[in-house]
Design an enzyme around this catalytic site. Structure first.
Site, short mmCIF file in Angstrom:
data_model
loop_
_atom_site.label_atom_id
_atom_site.label_comp_id
_atom_site.label_asym_id
_atom_site.label_seq_id
_atom_site.Cartn_x
_atom_site.Cartn_y
_atom_site.Cartn_z
CD GLN A 212 1.08 12.84 -0.64
OE1 GLN A 212 1.52 11.84 -0.10
NE2 GLN A 212 -0.21 13.16 -0.54
CG PHE A 243 -0.33 5.87 -1.89
CD1 PHE A 243 -1.23 5.90 -2.94
CD2 PHE A 243 0.87 5.20 -2.08
CE1 PHE A 243 -0.96 5.28 -4.14
CE2 PHE A 243 1.16 4.56 -3.28
CZ PHE A 243 0.24 4.60 -4.32
NE ARG A 325 -11.18 13.55 5.63
CZ ARG A 325 -12.01 14.02 4.69
NH1 ARG A 325 -12.97 13.24 4.21
NH2 ARG A 325 -11.89 15.23 4.23
CG PHE A 359 -6.74 12.49 6.32
CD1 PHE A 359 -5.38 12.67 6.16
CD2 PHE A 359 -7.41 13.33 7.20
CE1 PHE A 359 -4.70 13.66 6.86
CE2 PHE A 359 -6.75 14.32 7.90
CZ PHE A 359 -5.39 14.48 7.73
CB ALA A 528 -8.29 16.36 1.43
CD GLU A 730 -8.40 11.18 0.60
OE1 GLU A 730 -7.78 11.00 1.67
OE2 GLU A 730 -9.06 12.20 0.38
#
Length: 786
Positions: A212, A243, A325, A359, A528, A730
């Site tokens: 990614q 993912f 987060r 995340f 994100a 997400e």
């Protein structure tokens, strides 16, 4: 039951493909087997195959490693350990702590000790069996709470607070407190970690990597083998799923393959088998959430104190940002006048846990939903009512515990709309009646309607940038390249739609090519939920530059004002004249007008002052609501998901078919995290759920019997995003919290007034244990009453 498009949901956009339900560009190739992944790339004779020798003990001193017989095995060309690395030996993505191979002491079972390169994978695996490794056992730590209390952290703790939570809790009429154990999750991408490294004639490297984050792979490979970045190119056409599991942890296999390729001068391929992949790589962070929630008798929240303890594994990896987060999302959709949220990053002897869809947000969100649900149970109120009474608004209760003002918050209207559409209130009362009817035996029903508010932006500010490269060829066809990664989410088709819209051309005129670090440099990871947002704006910027050049040329060439020039339906209108797009491009080419442009985008407005724990870390928020109904057999713990209804806000959808697929897929993956996917380590820190036989992702039997998904109508994004769309990768994952809360609701009538002792994942065994505990509570309460 899947409802794609309702009348009037998507207004006509003329010839523009933006907003249209366009098929995924790789769909036909994927179902026919033509889509090419790293392991499908044809290799030349002489290609070596790499397999890894993995540690069998955690926290153990490596007394000796004898690889003599391995090197002498048939077909073996090279064997490498940490001592063979010419450059950087630690590939930690942000902070050090991730040696390419174990360095004197093992960190976890499954850590790479060495790599074997042979003429075939089978030959390399046969050679592995002859390795002799001697350990001196250590004392592995697996409990993150124990590690936190002992001060064993991979990074310092962090606190966000507003007001005086301790004082407000002292004055609260009702205080609920509890602890929630939240399990991790294996990424279980269909394509395991894979890289093909090919040395070039000039000593440079070209890598095909299932990652990614190609720019990070490029950087780490260059540092490990001792090359400048301009001599390492990384190419990615598509991933078989990511993912988050291929954001940082694709780098190690790539570095190992590159190292052997440089040493031998041969192409080197590595493709982990499923068990090695599950043992070597990190998971979603397990969390422990401890909370005290204060409220009045009506259920109005006055204060929250929460400790979020993230099980980070053996190194920092991305844990600073992930735990942050979780803290950012510890409010979910609820206004907290007084709050203190602390985040801790615990060290344990497991693989370093890493990015996973959401995340950290899902863990923080689940903790507050458990606390709100416990409050409703204590007051014996419908949890929907308690949730509605504590929502943010955009008037006075509109600022988060870290100081970000909410510019848009449609959740109250969305919850009310979904409750009406799916008849929540009637079904909630029906569930109470069903559970009170002794004729239903051990069966119990539960229902829950829960909201989602998810912040969109990287919390690491520098990652909020993207680039693109757009070429117009002389036949009028257009090639688009950008820094985003296609991993099944439909990013490429959306970028094609953005480019086609800019020039008002058919989609067939646009080709999006493989992501390459030598075309668009210094890319951010596709993570994100930012892929379409940032790359779409970068593509649009490049197209705008090209349109500006062509307009300037037309104005000069034909003596017209720029306002008289337009691109419509494959034609270029210049005053009273019309040209086909290809014809006009030819004229621009012969006039020596550049038909290639780069584009760039950086997300505006975002900032976060870590010392003060306040700021605007997110450009905007995405929202969703979901309602789930379950039926549980309390004698066995087995259950079925009867019905799910979802209403989700994606702003002005770039592609409603793709977005609906992301919402449904995200929900099911979240359902797996909260119900079926249980990670188990034994006392020696060995992962026991390291194959499909022992680790259970959702199957067709776990899909709800009735499953309806709708997009919020007439939605818009107040933030200036690409075509006013909203991220969709997400946020839908957390819609599955409604299913977990529905399981709690099904058990609630066993002992009214009590918190539900159900952790996550809520496997049938966990549900059965919770039912037994609640039944014992009820018996005890009856005895006390007598």
């Amino acid at each position: 039951m899947r409802k794609l498009i309702e009348p009037g949901m998507y207004p006509s956009a003329g010839s523009s493909p933006v907003g249209k339900a366009v098929t995924h560009d790789s769909a036909a190739m994927q179902v026919s087997g033509q889509a090419q992944y790293v392991d499908d790339i044809p290799t030349v004779p002489g290609t070596l195959h790499l397999v890894l020798g993995l540690a069998e003990q955690a926290d153990a001193e490596i007394v000796s490693v004898d690889l003599t017989a391995v090197r002498q095995s048939p077909g073996v060309f090279d064997v490498v350990t940490l001592n063979d690395v010419p450059g950087h030996k630690d590939i930690g993505p942000v902070f050090p702590g991730d040696p390419l191979f174990a360095d004197g002491r093992t960190l976890y079972v499954g850590q790479a000790l060495f790599a074997v390169a042979a003429t075939s994978e089978a030959a390399a695996r046969r050679a592995l069996a002859s390795a002799r490794v001697e350990y001196r056992a250590g004392n592995p730590v697996l409990d993150p709470v124990q590690a936190w209390r002992q001060g064993r952290l991979v990074r310092p703790s962090h606190v966000m607070q507003r007001g005086d939570a301790s004082a407000a809790l002292e004055q609260a009429e009702v205080v609920v407190q509890g602890q929630l154990d939240i399990g991790g999750q294996e990424h279980f991408y269909l394509e395991t970690q894979a890289t093909l490294a090919i040395p070039q004639e000039d000593g440079s490297l070209h890598l095909y990597s299932s990652t990614q984050h190609p720019s990070e792979v490029q950087k780490l490979v260059a540092e490990v083998v001792g090359l400048p970045l301009n001599q390492v190119a990384v190419e990615v056409r598509r991933l078989g799923g990511g993912f988050g599991g291929k954001e940082t942890q694709a780098a190690a296999p790539a570095c190992m393959a590159a190292l052997v390729a440089m040493r031998t001068g041969r192409p080197v391929k590595i493709r982990l088998n499923r068990r090695d992949d599950m043992r070597l790589t990190g998971k979603r962070h397990p969390f422990v959430g401890q909370f005290r929630l204060g409220a009045d008798q009506s259920g109005r929240i006055s204060a929250l104190e929460m400790e979020l303890i993230g099980n980070c594994g053996c190194s920092p990896d991305l844990s600073d940002a992930i735990v942050d987060r979780a803290m950012f999302h510890a409010d979910n959709c609820y206004y907290l006048a007084h709050a203190r949220v602390s985040g801790h990053r615990a060290f344990t002897h497991t693989a370093s846990n890493t990015a996973y869809r959401g995340f950290g947000g899902p863990q923080g969100m689940l903790a507050i939903e458990a606390a709100v649900d416990d409050l409703a149970r204590r007051l014996q109120l419908d949890p929907y009512i308690v949730r509605m009474n504590n929502l943010y608004d955009t008037d006075q209760r509109n600022r988060t515990h870290y100081g970000q003002e909410l510019e848009q918050f449609p959740v109250a209207e969305m919850m009310a709309k979904l409750a009406e559409d799916c008849q929540y209130h009637q079904r909630y009362q029906a569930a109470r009646a069903f559970n009170a009817d002794v004729g239903n035996g051990p069966l119990r029903r539960g229902i829950a309607l829960t909201p989602v508010k998810f912040g969109i932006s990287f919390t690491a500010q520098h990652l909020n940038q993207a680039g693109a490269l757009v070429h117009i060829y002389t036949d009028g066809s257009i090639q688009v390249n950008h820094g985003g990664i296609e991993m099944g989410q439909g990013l490429y088709i959306k970028m094609a739609q953005v480019a086609a819209d800019a020039f008002d051309l058919p989609l067939e005129c646009i080709r999006v090519t493989a992501t390459r670090t030598d075309k668009v440099p210094n890319t951010s990871p596709t993570a994100a939920s930012s892929g379409a947002d940032m790359n779409g704006m970068a593509v649009h910027d490049a197209c705008t530059t090209l349109l500006g050049r062509m307009r300037a040329f037309a104005a000069s060439e034909f003596g017209v004002d720029a306002s008289a020039i337009s691109f419509e339906g494959g034609q270029v209108i210049v005053g009273q004249q019309r040209f086909g797009f290809a014809e006009f491009v030819q004229k621009a080419y012969f006039a020596r007008i550049s038909l290639s442009a780069t584009g760039y985008y950086r997300t505006p407005l975002i900032h976060y002052d870590r010392a003060r724990a306040e700021g605007r870390p997110f450009f905007y928020f995405a929202h969703g609501v979901s309602c789930s109904e379950v039926e549980v057999d309390i004698e066995t713990g087995e259950y079925r998901l009867c019905q799910v209804d979802i209403l989700h806000d994606v702003g002005r959808s770039l592609n409603p078919a793709i977005d609906l697929g992301q919402i449904e897929g995200g929900f099911v993956q979240g359902l797996g995290w909260l119900t079926t996917e249980e990670l188990v380590w034994d006392e020696q820190a060995r992962l026991r759920t390291d194959m499909p036989a022992t680790y259970k992702i959702p199957t067709i039997g776990d899909i709800p019997v009735a499953f309806t998904t709708r997009l919020l109508e007439r939605a818009d994004n107040p933030a200036n995003t690409i075509h006013r769309s909203k991220a969709v990768g997400e946020p839908p994952f957390m819609l599955a919290i409604s299913a977990w809360c529905a399981l709690r609701d099904a058990l609630a009538d066993l002992a009214p007034g009590n918190a539900i002792p159900l952790s996550a994942p809520a496997t049938p065994e966990a549900v059965w244990k919770a039912a037994r505990t609640l039944q014992a509570m009820a018996v005890q309460a009856q005895g006390a009453a007598k």
